[in-house]
Each structure stands twice: as structure tokens, then as C-alpha cells.
Design a protein around this motif. Sequence first.
Motif, PDB file in Angstrom:
ATOM      1  N   ILE A 356       0.840  -1.200   0.000  1.00 11.07           N
ATOM      2  CA  ILE A 356       0.000   0.000   0.000  1.00 11.07           C
ATOM      3  C   ILE A 356       0.869   1.242   0.000  1.00 11.07           C
ATOM      4  O   ILE A 356       1.965   1.262   0.557  1.00 11.07           O
ATOM      5  N   THR A 357       0.358   2.278  -0.672  1.00 11.76           N
ATOM      6  CA  THR A 357       0.959   3.602  -0.545  1.00 11.76           C
ATOM      7  C   THR A 357       0.228   4.327   0.576  1.00 11.76           C
ATOM      8  O   THR A 357      -1.003   4.450   0.548  1.00 11.76           O
ATOM      9  N   CYS A 358       0.961   4.799   1.543  1.00 12.12           N
ATOM     10  CA  CYS A 358       0.384   5.541   2.667  1.00 12.12           C
ATOM     11  C   CYS A 358       0.410   7.016   2.280  1.00 12.12           C
ATOM     12  O   CYS A 358       1.367   7.740   2.586  1.00 12.12           O
ATOM     13  N   ASN A 359      -0.612   7.451   1.553  1.00 10.98           N
ATOM     14  CA  ASN A 359      -0.582   8.750   0.879  1.00 10.98           C
ATOM     15  C   ASN A 359      -1.260   9.864   1.663  1.00 10.98           C
ATOM     16  O   ASN A 359      -1.220  11.017   1.238  1.00 10.98           O
ATOM     17  N   TYR A 360      -1.850   9.566   2.821  1.00 15.25           N
ATOM     18  CA  TYR A 360      -2.673  10.554   3.519  1.00 15.25           C
ATOM     19  C   TYR A 360      -2.290  10.584   4.995  1.00 15.25           C
ATOM     20  O   TYR A 360      -2.258   9.546   5.660  1.00 15.25           O
ATOM     21  N   ASP A 361      -1.990  11.790   5.501  1.00 15.89           N
ATOM     22  CA  ASP A 361      -1.597  11.908   6.914  1.00 15.89           C
ATOM     23  C   ASP A 361      -2.716  12.449   7.791  1.00 15.89           C
ATOM     24  O   ASP A 361      -2.496  12.814   8.946  1.00 15.89           O
ATOM     25  N   GLY A 362      -3.914  12.489   7.255  1.00 13.44           N
ATOM     26  CA  GLY A 362      -5.053  13.020   7.979  1.00 13.44           C
ATOM     27  C   GLY A 362      -5.389  14.440   7.597  1.00 13.44           C
ATOM     28  O   GLY A 362      -6.501  14.916   7.841  1.00 13.44           O
ATOM     29  N   LYS A 363      -4.438  15.134   6.952  1.00 17.19           N
ATOM     30  CA  LYS A 363      -4.674  16.496   6.480  1.00 17.19           C
ATOM     31  C   LYS A 363      -4.419  16.633   4.984  1.00 17.19           C
ATOM     32  O   LYS A 363      -5.196  17.258   4.270  1.00 17.19           O
ATOM     33  N   ASN A 364      -3.317  16.055   4.513  1.00 14.09           N
ATOM     34  CA  ASN A 364      -2.894  16.258   3.136  1.00 14.09           C
ATOM     35  C   ASN A 364      -2.574  14.932   2.460  1.00 14.09           C
ATOM     36  O   ASN A 364      -2.273  13.929   3.114  1.00 14.09           O
ATOM     37  N   LYS A 365      -2.635  14.956   1.110  1.00 16.77           N
ATOM     38  CA  LYS A 365      -2.241  13.809   0.302  1.00 16.77           C
ATOM     39  C   LYS A 365      -0.823  14.046  -0.243  1.00 16.77           C
ATOM     40  O   LYS A 365      -0.461  15.169  -0.579  1.00 16.77           O
ATOM     41  N   TYR A 366      -0.047  12.957  -0.322  1.00 12.95           N
ATOM     42  CA  TYR A 366       1.345  13.061  -0.765  1.00 12.95           C
ATOM     43  C   TYR A 366       1.626  12.038  -1.864  1.00 12.95           C
ATOM     44  O   TYR A 366       0.957  11.008  -1.970  1.00 12.95           O
ATOM     45  N   GLN A 367       2.675  12.326  -2.655  1.00 13.11           N
ATOM     46  CA  GLN A 367       3.006  11.517  -3.820  1.00 13.11           C
ATOM     47  C   GLN A 367       4.024  10.426  -3.492  1.00 13.11           C
ATOM     48  O   GLN A 367       4.951  10.630  -2.707  1.00 13.11           O
ATOM     49  N   THR A 368       3.833   9.286  -4.136  1.00 11.57           N
ATOM     50  CA  THR A 368       4.815   8.207  -4.127  1.00 11.57           C
ATOM     51  C   THR A 368       5.337   8.043  -5.550  1.00 11.57           C
ATOM     52  O   THR A 368       4.541   7.856  -6.483  1.00 11.57           O
ATOM     53  N   ILE A 369       6.648   8.095  -5.726  1.00 13.27           N
ATOM     54  CA  ILE A 369       7.270   7.941  -7.039  1.00 13.27           C
ATOM     55  C   ILE A 369       8.097   6.662  -7.017  1.00 13.27           C
ATOM     56  O   ILE A 369       9.003   6.508  -6.187  1.00 13.27           O
ATOM     57  N   VAL A 370       7.789   5.757  -7.946  1.00 14.85           N
ATOM     58  CA  VAL A 370       8.525   4.500  -8.048  1.00 14.85           C
ATOM     59  C   VAL A 370       9.073   4.403  -9.466  1.00 14.85           C
ATOM     60  O   VAL A 370       8.325   4.533 -10.447  1.00 14.85           O
ATOM     61  N   GLY A 371      10.371   4.168  -9.569  1.00 12.61           N
ATOM     62  CA  GLY A 371      11.022   4.157 -10.875  1.00 12.61           C
ATOM     63  C   GLY A 371      10.848   2.846 -11.625  1.00 12.61           C
ATOM     64  O   GLY A 371       9.928   2.065 -11.371  1.00 12.61           O
ATOM     65  N   LYS A 372      11.805   2.578 -12.547  1.00 11.57           N
ATOM     66  CA  LYS A 372      11.743   1.408 -13.413  1.00 11.57           C
ATOM     67  C   LYS A 372      12.383   0.188 -12.734  1.00 11.57           C
ATOM     68  O   LYS A 372      13.317   0.308 -11.934  1.00 11.57           O
ATOM     69  N   ASN A 373      11.847  -0.983 -13.106  1.00 11.20           N
ATOM     70  CA  ASN A 373      12.451  -2.267 -12.688  1.00 11.20           C
ATOM     71  C   ASN A 373      12.620  -2.371 -11.170  1.00 11.20           C
ATOM     72  O   ASN A 373      13.627  -2.863 -10.668  1.00 11.20           O
TER      73      ASN A 373
END
Length: 430
Positions: A356-373
Motif C-alpha cells: 500500500i501507498t500511505c498517501n494521507y496523513d489526515g490532512k494532506n495527500k502526498y506523492q509516491t514515485i517508483v522508478g523502473k524495474n
Amino acid sequence: MSISVVILAAGQGTRMKSSMPKVLHEISGKSMLFHAIDAAKQISDDITVVLYHQAARIQKEIEAHYDTIRFHMQDAAQYPGTGGAMKGVRTKHGRTLILNGDMPLITKDSLLALTSGNADINMSVIRLDDPQGYGRVIIENDKVLEIVEQKDCTSEQLHTQTVNAGIYAVNTSLLEKYIPLLSNDNAQSEYYLTDIIKMAVEEGRTVHPVYVEEEEFKGVNSKLDLAHAEEIMQRRIKRSWMQAGVTMRLPETIYIDVRATFEGECLLENGVSIQGASHIIDSHIKAHSVVEDAHIEHSDVGPMGRVRPNSRLIRTHIGNFVEVKKSTLTGVKAGHLSYLGDATIEEGTNIGAGVITCNYDGKNKYQTIVGKNVFVGSDTQLVAPVTIEDDVMIAAGSTINKNVSKGELAISRVPMKTVKNFFYKFFGEK
């Protein structure tokens, strides 16, 4: 002759038993009034919507989607009824088509048929095997003579099978003449639009019947009517897309929004729901998956996958119980039981089960960047904001809350510990 269109949408719609205006109830993803407007826009550049009940709310909704619609605010308390709704309405072309805002199934072809010819008035009529309960339209030599309410019919007139479908195309000059003459001297104290037919016949004007299909002219007055209209609209949508080359398994179990579009070889399995303005290209949506306002290209989803709004899947496999939200996945495999939100994941990356991406801290949404391979092991949490560069391995069960550089292994685990013979001490020797 150019055509003006007036759409009557002033009624309260009490039989809907809803605080929402009747005409804003949706059918296949679009308000029923918008279906009528879309049909009207195919034949006219002069469209007026007549409003009264919750007028400001309806006008706001229309203006959010259309920029050329005119409005007439009617005082329905003073001028009740369909005729009253037309009081004071002005149109710019020589012929005016009067539609009802609760008839979402009308098509362009039917509107063109209703506006063709040279009769002073074209009136929509339906032939019913059982006209019980309807006023009868009396026709001779292809001309309407009168409309007779059932309670006023003679025994011979009761056998008439033609009934009024409620849509009229009228020479505008006649409309401007007849509407001010309408009276509400009747049992309901309402102004009836049907009275213009009587006036026209008495003046020797030509009132031509246009035979229409009952399905298209169904009024929606209750939640039951709404469901029936949805079924009809869904059959139309799916028939059109299947004829265009989309394969559907058990199509009667599939839902497709009127705004959705498809290209190439697409397969929709049973129980699929395609919502919003989703665009699907050469993709396979497996059983019981839901796609909402997403772009899916050369990919497969499900079974029981969910792709939420503002997501893009390109050459990607989304398996069962995987949810993607506001993310772009290109060349990714996410086989099962994952949540990927506010993420960008690139070519060749494998997402293990339970990630899972934990994208929310209760106030704001944040980005997850995952590269190649990148290989993301099962049961990993990616705590955003976080960037995983190319060629990274993440060990199963890790919680990643810092950026990981190219080529690294990331592992975050509590060391495993065992207690010898604990089972026997806990439960006792056997």
C-alpha cells in the motif's frame, strides 16, 4: 426552416419523493434534463429551459456544462400547468419545438421527424394496444381533430388507440397568438398546452399527427420510472458499443456510463461497471471490476479490481482486489490485494501482494514515485512523500519512509525471534 426548442423543467416532481429536482436525477451518468438538452442541441441553436421549482440550483447545474442555453423563470404559482409554463416564453426561429425535461430517451431522429413538414402544428402521438387511462387523439385523413379525455370519450372513441405523447412543434407565430389566450377555467385550474390544438382546429389550421415510439417518449415521474429509463438507456449504450466492436460477456450484467468511450479490441466481462468519462483502449476488464473516470490502455484489470478517477494505466496488469487512485502506472504488474494512491510507477516494476501507498496523513495527500524495474515485496508500506529510484529491491514486510537510491536493497524489519518449546509451555505437555 430553423428550429427553436423550449424544454419544460419547471415542475416540482413530488412523485420522485426526493429533495433533488426531478430533472437532475441521473440516468447512465447524466441528468435526465441533460439528455434532453443534448438531443435538442443536435437540431437547434436556440434552446430555452423553463424553470420554477429550485430554479437557481438547476440553472447552476446547466451552466456548469453548457454555455449557450437561455432560461425563462416562470411563475408557476400564478400560471400552473404545461400551458402556463409557456407564458411569456419567446423564441427566435419560425418554428418552436416544445419538449419535456423529464423525457431523457428522446433521440435526434424523432425530433427531426417532429419538426419536418409544413403543418401548422406537428403533434406527437403513440399507438397503444391498451390506451386505458389516456386521453385519446381523434384523427381523420391524417389530421388531428381533437384530444378527448378518457372520461369524456364516447363508446366509439374509447376504442381509439392513439394517445398524446406530449411533444409539439408549432409555428412560432401561432404559439405567440395562442398562449396568451389560454384559460385556466377547468377542474384543475391549470393552463393546458393541449388547448392550442383545439384553437388551431377551430381556426382551420393543420395539425399533423407524428407517430412516435412509446419507449422514447416515456416520462420519468418516479424512482420506478427512473429505473426503467436506465434499463432502456443501458441497452442502447451497450448495443451501440457492441456494434462498434466491444466484446461484452453477459452484457445485461454490465453498466456503462453514457460518457465512457472505447477504442480497439476491448473485452468487458460480467458484472463490470464503467463509470464517468472513462476511456478504454485495447484492454480487458475482468469480472466485477469498477473503472471510474480513468484512462486504461493495453492493460487488464481484475477480476474485482477498482480503478478510481484520474488514474492512467498503460501496458499494466491490475489483479484481483487491487485499487488504483489518481495514479499513473506504465508497464506495471500489481497482481493482488494492493492500494496504489497518488503514485507514479514506471516500466518493469512489480508490486507484491498487500503493498500500500500511505498517501494521507489526515490532512494532506502526498506523492509516491517508483522508478523502473523495482521489485516491491509483499506487505510493504510506502509512506509518502517518498521516491524509489530505478533498479531497487524492497524486502517483504518493509515500511519505507525514506527515499531509496538506484540499485539498493531496502529492508525494514524487526529481527525474528523464537522461543524454544513455547507451544508446550503455553498449552501444557500432551
